[in-house]
Design a protein around this motif. Structure first.
Motif, PDB file in Angstrom:
ATOM      1  N   MET A  64       0.843  -1.199   0.000  1.00 46.48           N
ATOM      2  CA  MET A  64       0.000   0.000   0.000  1.00 46.48           C
ATOM      3  C   MET A  64       0.867   1.233   0.000  1.00 46.48           C
ATOM      4  O   MET A  64       1.872   1.309   0.710  1.00 46.48           O
ATOM      5  CB  MET A  64      -0.900  -0.016   1.239  1.00 46.48           C
ATOM      6  CG  MET A  64      -1.813   1.191   1.374  1.00 46.48           C
ATOM      7  SD  MET A  64      -2.964   1.002   2.743  1.00 46.48           S
ATOM      8  CE  MET A  64      -2.800   2.618   3.474  1.00 46.48           C
ATOM      9  N   ALA A  65       0.481   2.209  -0.800  1.00 49.74           N
ATOM     10  CA  ALA A  65       1.213   3.467  -0.834  1.00 49.74           C
ATOM     11  C   ALA A  65       1.051   4.183   0.500  1.00 49.74           C
ATOM     12  O   ALA A  65       0.052   4.048   1.197  1.00 49.74           O
ATOM     13  CB  ALA A  65       0.689   4.350  -1.961  1.00 49.74           C
ATOM     14  N   ALA A  66       2.050   4.954   0.855  1.00 51.27           N
ATOM     15  CA  ALA A  66       1.971   5.715   2.091  1.00 51.27           C
ATOM     16  C   ALA A  66       0.825   6.719   1.996  1.00 51.27           C
ATOM     17  O   ALA A  66       0.718   7.480   1.044  1.00 51.27           O
ATOM     18  CB  ALA A  66       3.286   6.442   2.333  1.00 51.27           C
ATOM     19  N   ALA A  67      -0.041   6.722   2.992  1.00 49.01           N
ATOM     20  CA  ALA A  67      -1.194   7.615   2.978  1.00 49.01           C
ATOM     21  C   ALA A  67      -0.874   8.913   3.686  1.00 49.01           C
ATOM     22  O   ALA A  67      -0.167   8.940   4.693  1.00 49.01           O
ATOM     23  CB  ALA A  67      -2.382   6.934   3.654  1.00 49.01           C
ATOM     24  N   LYS A  68      -1.396   9.997   3.135  1.00 53.84           N
ATOM     25  CA  LYS A  68      -1.335  11.268   3.829  1.00 53.84           C
ATOM     26  C   LYS A  68      -2.324  11.223   4.982  1.00 53.84           C
ATOM     27  O   LYS A  68      -3.043  10.250   5.172  1.00 53.84           O
ATOM     28  CB  LYS A  68      -1.687  12.402   2.857  1.00 53.84           C
ATOM     29  CG  LYS A  68      -0.771  12.478   1.643  1.00 53.84           C
ATOM     30  CD  LYS A  68      -1.305  13.477   0.639  1.00 53.84           C
ATOM     31  CE  LYS A  68      -0.494  13.438  -0.641  1.00 53.84           C
ATOM     32  NZ  LYS A  68      -1.058  14.330  -1.684  1.00 53.84           N
ATOM     33  N   ASN A  69      -2.388  12.260   5.760  1.00 53.92           N
ATOM     34  CA  ASN A  69      -3.306  12.290   6.888  1.00 53.92           C
ATOM     35  C   ASN A  69      -4.396  13.318   6.628  1.00 53.92           C
ATOM     36  O   ASN A  69      -4.318  14.446   7.102  1.00 53.92           O
ATOM     37  CB  ASN A  69      -2.554  12.622   8.176  1.00 53.92           C
ATOM     38  CG  ASN A  69      -3.469  12.557   9.384  1.00 53.92           C
ATOM     39  OD1 ASN A  69      -4.517  11.928   9.335  1.00 53.92           O
ATOM     40  ND2 ASN A  69      -3.081  13.228  10.443  1.00 53.92           N
ATOM     41  N   PRO A  70      -5.412  12.951   5.821  1.00 52.38           N
ATOM     42  CA  PRO A  70      -6.464  13.914   5.518  1.00 52.38           C
ATOM     43  C   PRO A  70      -7.230  14.293   6.774  1.00 52.38           C
ATOM     44  O   PRO A  70      -7.513  13.458   7.619  1.00 52.38           O
ATOM     45  CB  PRO A  70      -7.359  13.162   4.524  1.00 52.38           C
ATOM     46  CG  PRO A  70      -7.096  11.729   4.779  1.00 52.38           C
ATOM     47  CD  PRO A  70      -5.669  11.624   5.248  1.00 52.38           C
ATOM     48  N   GLY A  71      -7.581  15.559   6.902  1.00 50.90           N
ATOM     49  CA  GLY A  71      -8.271  16.013   8.103  1.00 50.90           C
ATOM     50  C   GLY A  71      -9.715  16.360   7.817  1.00 50.90           C
ATOM     51  O   GLY A  71     -10.075  16.744   6.713  1.00 50.90           O
ATOM     52  N   GLY A  72     -10.543  16.255   8.823  1.00 50.37           N
ATOM     53  CA  GLY A  72     -11.926  16.654   8.704  1.00 50.37           C
ATOM     54  C   GLY A  72     -12.724  15.855   7.701  1.00 50.37           C
ATOM     55  O   GLY A  72     -13.536  16.421   6.970  1.00 50.37           O
ATOM     56  N   PRO A  91      -1.148   0.784 -10.315  1.00 48.93           N
ATOM     57  CA  PRO A  91      -0.981   2.014  -9.536  1.00 48.93           C
ATOM     58  C   PRO A  91      -0.558   3.203 -10.387  1.00 48.93           C
ATOM     59  O   PRO A  91      -1.038   4.319 -10.162  1.00 48.93           O
ATOM     60  CB  PRO A  91       0.112   1.625  -8.532  1.00 48.93           C
ATOM     61  CG  PRO A  91      -0.080   0.158  -8.336  1.00 48.93           C
ATOM     62  CD  PRO A  91      -0.449  -0.367  -9.698  1.00 48.93           C
ATOM     63  N   ALA A  92       0.296   2.977 -11.377  1.00 50.04           N
ATOM     64  CA  ALA A  92       0.739   4.082 -12.228  1.00 50.04           C
ATOM     65  C   ALA A  92      -0.429   4.684 -13.001  1.00 50.04           C
ATOM     66  O   ALA A  92      -0.484   5.906 -13.209  1.00 50.04           O
ATOM     67  CB  ALA A  92       1.818   3.610 -13.189  1.00 50.04           C
ATOM     68  N   GLN A  93      -1.364   3.842 -13.439  1.00 51.95           N
ATOM     69  CA  GLN A  93      -2.523   4.331 -14.193  1.00 51.95           C
ATOM     70  C   GLN A  93      -3.494   5.106 -13.315  1.00 51.95           C
ATOM     71  O   GLN A  93      -4.305   5.892 -13.829  1.00 51.95           O
ATOM     72  CB  GLN A  93      -3.241   3.157 -14.858  1.00 51.95           C
ATOM     73  CG  GLN A  93      -2.460   2.515 -15.989  1.00 51.95           C
ATOM     74  CD  GLN A  93      -3.112   1.229 -16.471  1.00 51.95           C
ATOM     75  OE1 GLN A  93      -3.597   0.409 -15.688  1.00 51.95           O
ATOM     76  NE2 GLN A  93      -3.144   1.046 -17.788  1.00 51.95           N
ATOM     77  N   LEU A  94      -3.422   4.899 -12.007  1.00 51.61           N
ATOM     78  CA  LEU A  94      -4.351   5.542 -11.074  1.00 51.61           C
ATOM     79  C   LEU A  94      -3.650   6.561 -10.189  1.00 51.61           C
ATOM     80  O   LEU A  94      -4.165   6.946  -9.144  1.00 51.61           O
ATOM     81  CB  LEU A  94      -5.031   4.480 -10.203  1.00 51.61           C
ATOM     82  CG  LEU A  94      -5.824   3.397 -10.944  1.00 51.61           C
ATOM     83  CD1 LEU A  94      -6.435   2.418  -9.952  1.00 51.61           C
ATOM     84  CD2 LEU A  94      -6.911   4.006 -11.826  1.00 51.61           C
ATOM     85  N   ALA A  95      -2.506   7.035 -10.615  1.00 51.64           N
ATOM     86  CA  ALA A  95      -1.725   7.970  -9.806  1.00 51.64           C
ATOM     87  C   ALA A  95      -2.295   9.384  -9.897  1.00 51.64           C
ATOM     88  O   ALA A  95      -2.974   9.748 -10.860  1.00 51.64           O
ATOM     89  CB  ALA A  95      -0.271   7.972 -10.263  1.00 51.64           C
ATOM     90  N   GLY A  96      -2.010  10.176  -8.883  1.00 52.38           N
ATOM     91  CA  GLY A  96      -2.400  11.579  -8.880  1.00 52.38           C
ATOM     92  C   GLY A  96      -2.030  12.216  -7.559  1.00 52.38           C
ATOM     93  O   GLY A  96      -1.901  11.516  -6.540  1.00 52.38           O
TER      94      GLY A  96
END
Length: 231
Positions: free
Chosen positions: A1-9, A199-204
Motif C-alpha cells: 500500500m502506498a503511504a497515505a497522507k493524513n487527511p483532516g476533517g 498504480p501508475a494508471q491511477l496515480a495523482g
C-alpha cells in the motif's frame, strides 16, 4: 500500500461501484463483446474499455457506434447490453475483496457513505440486492440521472450534495483513471483500488492510498488514520 497522507476533517466516503465495490469489470468486458457481436460490430475490447469505463451508458453507446444516438435508441441499446452483463455476472457475483467489512467499519466510525457510479438504476439495484448492505448508502447517484459521466466531476459532487458533505471532506474510492480524474476535478481526495488498473494508471497528487483491495486498507488501519469531522 502506498503511504497515505493524513487527511483532516473527513465527513464522507464515496465509492464507485463497478470494479470498486463489486468485482464486475471482466463481466462488463464480456458483455460488451457479446453485444458488439450481436450488432455486427468489430471492436477491440481493451480499447473500448479504456475509452468508456466511467462514462454513462448513453456516452458509451455513442462512443461504440460512433454517431449521435437519440436518447430513446441509446436507452434501448443500454438495456440490451446491461441485461447481458447481469446474466453473466449474477451467477458468480463477487464483491471486491473486503468491501463489506470495510463498509461496516466505516459506518461504525460515523462516516457518511455514498455511491457515485456511471451504472444505471438497474445495475445499481442488481448490485445492492446481491451485496445486502445494511443500512444502504446515504446517497446513490447513477449514470442515468442526467449528469455527465466521468472524468467530469458532476456525479461525485451530486453524491456529496445529497449527503450534505463538503467536497474537501470526501474521499473517493475508484478503480479507473476517469474516476480518479473526476475526484480530482471535484476537489476530493481519492483511494485507488487496483482491481482493474495499475498504480501508475491511477496515480495523482490527490491519491492518498493505493491498494489491491479493502483487506489492505483494513490491515493498515486506514480508517483509524482519518480525522473524522464531528457535527
Amino acid at each position: 500500500m502506498a503511504a497515505a497522507k493524513n487527511p483532516g476533517g473527513i465527513e464522507a466516503l464515496i465509492f464507485d461501484m463497478d470494479g470498486t465495490m463489486i468485482d464486475s469489470m471482466g463481466y462488463h468486458a464480456q458483455s460488451w463483446a457479446l453485444f458488439a457481436d450481436q450488432h455486427g460490430l468489430h471492436i477491440e475490447i481493451d480499447d473500448l474499455m479504456r475509452r468508456t469505463t466511467g462514462r454513462t451508458g448513453a456516452e458509451c453507446m455513442r462512443e461504440l457506434f460512433q454517431r449521435d444516438l437519440a436518447n430513446d435508441e441509446a436507452c434501448a441499446l443500454i438495456a440490451q447490453k446491461e441485461q447481458l452483463y447481469r446474466e453473466l455476472f449474477g451467477p458468480v457475483f463477487a464483491e471486491v475483496a473486503g468491501f463489506k467489512s470495510f463498509y461496516a467499519q466505516a459506518l461504525a466510525r460515523d462516516l457518511k457513505l455514498g455511491v457515485g457510479t456511471a451504472g444505471d438504476q438497474h445495475n445499481i439495484a442488481f448490485a445492492m440486492s446481491h451485496l445486502q448492505l445494511a443500512p444502504l448508502p446515504k446517497a446513490i447517484v447513477g449514470g442515468d440521472e442526467g449528469h455527465p459521466g466521468k472524468p467530469e466531476p458532476a456525479i461525485f459532487l451530486e453524491v456529496a450534495r445529497q449527503m450534505n458533505a463538503s467536497a474537501a471532506g470526501c474521499i473517493v474510492f475508484e478503480d479507473a483513471p476517469f474516476g480518479i480524474e473526476a475526484a480530482r476535478r471535484a476537489g476530493m481526495q481519492a483511494v485507488a483500488i487496483c482491481s482493474t488498473h495499475t498504480p501508475a494508471q491511477l496515480a495523482g497528487p490527490h491519491v492518498i492510498a493505493t491498494v489491491r483491495d479493502y483487506h489492505e486498507l483494513l490491515n493498515s488501519n486506514f480508517l483509524e488514520t482519518l480525522h473524522v469531522a464531528t457535527s
